[in-house]
Motif scaffolding. Sequence first.
Motif, PDB file in Angstrom:
ATOM      1  N   LEU A   1      39.753  23.457  28.727  1.00 15.93           N
ATOM      2  CA  LEU A   1      39.216  23.565  27.375  1.00 15.93           C
ATOM      3  C   LEU A   1      39.834  24.710  26.588  1.00 15.93           C
ATOM      4  CD1 LEU A   1      35.400  22.978  28.009  1.00 15.93           C
ATOM      5  CD2 LEU A   1      37.069  21.375  27.056  1.00 15.93           C
ATOM      6  N   LEU A   2      39.991  25.869  27.241  1.00 16.46           N
ATOM      7  CA  LEU A   2      40.367  27.076  26.521  1.00 16.46           C
ATOM      8  C   LEU A   2      41.068  28.048  27.444  1.00 16.46           C
ATOM      9  CD1 LEU A   2      39.949  29.004  23.976  1.00 16.46           C
ATOM     10  CD2 LEU A   2      37.806  29.677  25.076  1.00 16.46           C
TER      11      LEU A   2
ATOM     12  N   GLN B   1      42.643  24.406  23.679  1.00 18.42           N
ATOM     13  CA  GLN B   1      42.770  25.521  22.740  1.00 18.42           C
ATOM     14  C   GLN B   1      43.247  26.761  23.479  1.00 18.42           C
ATOM     15  OE1 GLN B   1      38.722  25.711  21.135  1.00 18.42           O
ATOM     16  NE2 GLN B   1      39.557  25.063  19.155  1.00 18.42           N
TER      17      GLN B   1
ATOM     18  N   LYS C   1      32.346  26.944  23.923  1.00 21.29           N
ATOM     19  CA  LYS C   1      32.816  25.800  24.700  1.00 21.29           C
ATOM     20  C   LYS C   1      31.731  25.212  25.603  1.00 21.29           C
ATOM     21  CE  LYS C   1      36.661  25.705  22.859  1.00 21.29           C
ATOM     22  NZ  LYS C   1      36.793  24.673  21.853  1.00 21.29           N
TER      23      LYS C   1
END
Length: 131
Positions: A20-21, A44, A120
Motif C-alpha cells: 500500500l505505502l 503510494q 491506510k
Amino acid sequence: MLRRRLRWREKLERDGIPVLLTIQVDSVSKIGQNDRVIPANVGQAINFYQPDGIVHGRPAIRAADPARTEIVGNFRFDYKANPISCEGYPWFDMVLVKAHTEIECDPKVWNQVEELIYSKLPPEARDTAAR
C-alpha cells in the motif's frame, strides 16, 4: 537489516505482492542498492529528506510505473534554519551526521509518518488503534 529489507522488497516486487505505502526517511544512496525507483507493486510512496552534511537523503524518488504508483511527495526538511534537539543520541552523531540525525528524531516527520500509516488502515482498525 537493510540488505534483508531490500531482499524482501525485491521478492515482493518479483512475486507481485501489493504494497500500500512505502515511506523513506532520509534514505541514503548506497553502492549496489537503488531505492530511488519505486517498484510498480507499490501503491503510494513518500520521501522525507534533508540535503545537508556528508550523509543526506536523496532529494527525489520516482515511480517505475507512474500509472500504478503515486509519489505522494518528496519533502525537504531544513535543520540549519530549524535545528532539532536529539536527546539520547551519541555525541558523535550530532557532530558527524547532525542533520541526518535530526531528521531521524524530528517529531514533525514521525507525526506525518504516523498519519500516513493510519490513513491506510480500514476505518474499523483506525477506530480501535491506540495512538
